[in-house]
Scaffold this motif. Sequence first.
Motif, short mmCIF file in Angstrom:
data_model
loop_
_atom_site.label_atom_id
_atom_site.label_comp_id
_atom_site.label_asym_id
_atom_site.label_seq_id
_atom_site.Cartn_x
_atom_site.Cartn_y
_atom_site.Cartn_z
N LYS A 147 3.30 107.48 -33.71
CA LYS A 147 3.13 108.65 -34.57
C LYS A 147 3.67 108.39 -35.97
N LEU A 148 3.02 109.00 -36.95
CA LEU A 148 3.35 108.79 -38.36
C LEU A 148 3.85 110.08 -39.01
N LEU A 149 4.72 109.90 -40.02
CA LEU A 149 5.20 111.02 -40.83
C LEU A 149 4.74 110.80 -42.27
N PHE A 150 4.02 111.75 -42.82
CA PHE A 150 3.62 111.70 -44.22
C PHE A 150 4.53 112.66 -44.99
N LEU A 151 5.32 112.13 -45.93
CA LEU A 151 6.29 112.93 -46.67
C LEU A 151 5.97 112.94 -48.16
N ASP A 152 6.22 114.09 -48.82
CA ASP A 152 6.09 114.10 -50.28
C ASP A 152 7.36 113.50 -50.88
N ASP A 153 7.44 113.43 -52.21
CA ASP A 153 8.57 112.74 -52.83
C ASP A 153 9.87 113.52 -52.74
N ALA A 154 9.84 114.70 -52.14
CA ALA A 154 11.06 115.48 -51.91
C ALA A 154 11.51 115.39 -50.45
N GLY A 155 10.78 114.62 -49.63
CA GLY A 155 11.14 114.46 -48.24
C GLY A 155 10.62 115.55 -47.34
N LYS A 156 9.61 116.31 -47.81
CA LYS A 156 9.04 117.39 -47.00
C LYS A 156 7.80 116.87 -46.27
N VAL A 157 7.67 117.26 -44.99
CA VAL A 157 6.54 116.81 -44.17
C VAL A 157 5.24 117.46 -44.65
N VAL A 158 4.26 116.60 -44.95
CA VAL A 158 2.93 117.06 -45.34
C VAL A 158 1.98 116.94 -44.15
N ILE A 159 2.02 115.80 -43.46
CA ILE A 159 1.19 115.56 -42.27
C ILE A 159 2.09 115.00 -41.17
N GLY A 160 2.01 115.57 -39.99
CA GLY A 160 2.85 115.11 -38.89
C GLY A 160 2.09 114.87 -37.60
N ASP A 161 0.77 114.86 -37.68
CA ASP A 161 -0.04 114.68 -36.45
C ASP A 161 -0.98 113.49 -36.56
N ALA A 162 -0.59 112.48 -37.33
CA ALA A 162 -1.42 111.27 -37.48
C ALA A 162 -0.83 110.14 -36.62
N PHE A 163 -1.71 109.23 -36.21
CA PHE A 163 -1.29 108.12 -35.35
C PHE A 163 -1.77 106.80 -35.94
N ILE A 164 -0.91 105.78 -35.82
CA ILE A 164 -1.21 104.50 -36.44
C ILE A 164 -2.40 103.81 -35.78
N ASN A 165 -2.65 104.10 -34.50
CA ASN A 165 -3.76 103.45 -33.79
C ASN A 165 -5.01 104.32 -33.76
N SER A 166 -5.04 105.34 -34.60
CA SER A 166 -6.20 106.22 -34.65
C SER A 166 -7.22 105.72 -35.66
N PRO A 167 -8.52 105.81 -35.35
CA PRO A 167 -9.54 105.41 -36.32
C PRO A 167 -9.54 106.29 -37.56
N GLU A 168 -8.90 107.48 -37.48
CA GLU A 168 -8.84 108.38 -38.63
C GLU A 168 -7.63 108.13 -39.52
N PHE A 169 -6.84 107.09 -39.22
CA PHE A 169 -5.60 106.86 -39.96
C PHE A 169 -5.85 106.80 -41.47
N GLU A 170 -6.81 105.98 -41.89
CA GLU A 170 -7.00 105.81 -43.33
C GLU A 170 -7.58 107.06 -43.97
N SER A 171 -8.40 107.81 -43.25
CA SER A 171 -8.92 109.06 -43.82
C SER A 171 -7.78 110.07 -44.00
N ARG A 172 -6.75 110.00 -43.14
CA ARG A 172 -5.59 110.86 -43.31
C ARG A 172 -4.79 110.47 -44.54
N ILE A 173 -4.79 109.17 -44.86
CA ILE A 173 -4.11 108.71 -46.08
C ILE A 173 -4.79 109.28 -47.32
N LEU A 174 -6.12 109.24 -47.30
CA LEU A 174 -6.87 109.80 -48.44
C LEU A 174 -6.64 111.30 -48.55
N GLU A 175 -6.58 111.98 -47.41
CA GLU A 175 -6.27 113.42 -47.40
C GLU A 175 -4.90 113.66 -48.01
N PHE A 176 -3.95 112.79 -47.67
CA PHE A 176 -2.59 112.87 -48.18
C PHE A 176 -2.55 112.69 -49.70
#
Length: 483
Positions: free
Chosen positions: A451-480
């Motif tokens: 499981k991955l944690l996407f944080l903004d520059d203040a340390g606040k969680v933006v995305i918390g339901d992404a997985f490193i082995n998911s085919p959607e991983f990179e699309s979640r990065i673009l969303e981020f």
Amino acid sequence: MKTLFKNISALKWLAAYLLGFIFISFYSCDNSPSNQTNSAYLGGEIVNPTSEYIVLQKNGKILDSIRLDDRNRFSYRIDSVQQGIYSFGHRPEIQHFYISPGDSLLIRANTLAFDESLHFSGTGEAENNFITEMFLLDEANADLLLSFYKTSPSEFLKQTDSIKRNRLEHLERLKVKKKFSPEFVTLAEKIINYESYDLKERYIYLISKYYTEYQQKLPDNFYEYRKNVVFNDTSLQETAAYKRFIENYLTNKSLELCKRTHKDHEECFDRANTKNILNRIKMVGDLIKIPSLKNHFLLKLGAKGIVLARSREDIKVILEALRKNGFPEDQVKDMEQLGTIQLAYLPGTEIKDVPLINTKEEFVPFLNIVDKPTIIFLWSIYKDGHQEDHKLIQELRRKYPEINFVGINLDIDETTAWKIAVQKYNYNKDFEYQLGQTQINKRFFQYYLNKLLFLDDAGKVVIGDAFINSPEFESRILEFLNR
């Protein structure tokens, strides 16, 4: 070249034979009739061990921990042994074996390819090598299913019936040649049957999701095998085939229930959906009466429900369902620890007081590693695939320099082993940290290894339901990045 392979094979066989002979001879000194009748001996060697112990279990209960010696070997006498399936664990692997009173069984395995290298010798070797062979064939069938689930039901049944028939014929030949006991033959037949049942359950799920036209072509008697299912067979409760069948059966029954009550059938295929998980928890409570087997499924479903929870309310209802369906209160308390971790993954949470250690063994405040948008990935030296995960992360670092990709190792108190791994695999020390001491037991962090944690520059969680082995991983990065 063929001669060379034959010689190597012969040497490996001779080494295993001699090791087994030494082991059996060692214990033959104890000639007490009661010991020979009621006890069994277990021993062997773990190549490339990952811990100092072997953990022996029966019916979900830990019987003992067996320490490896300085040559990575172990030996143990099981008193008052019960004929049937036991299991031994060597972190992170677990394997089953069959043993009877009077047996002297030797196990050898290499952790670099645990299942494939597993070898048995001594009294009881034929039964255990047969079970291992069936297990590996069943694992191969999981891949095979991906190729023939697209076939028509009639063709699917033809192939699966052929697989089952070949295995039963193989068992029939071996039971005479190896003099299998009637009790073992009965157990082996059950395992083969449930492997076949499980293939059918997986086929049902796949055609329901991808080839709905085949559902209309299922013969009227397709589901007849379900009438033969026994959900509380104590002789099978340790076996992988039985557990996997029950898990896939629960998934399909939950899917059927959802389709009857939910207009959006697509949502019914979301195995992470809290309502679907709650349905499966209830079915376990209704169907499974063997305590260890019941707890196995409640633990698995409860952990999944919490790790994938999208709100505090989701966590709360999962915990309530576990209690209502008979999950032991001390284990519910464990799940509450898991829920505490999950709270940190809910969007909007501010991550601050997480203790970290760098490769210089200095404590680092968490916010010191978050100076721009950051993606945290978790890993363990004991989890297969961390090299591939790091390789992927390194590629993403080059592709998205505006993001910090930070690895946090979860092997708390094993700082030396972690540092050795970082150096051995040439991981970037500037982005590698280890989790420091926390009030949460470290075994609960294993559920978050993908499981991955996407944080903004203040340390606040933006995305918390992404997985490193998911085919959607990179699309979640673009969303981020485009938020």
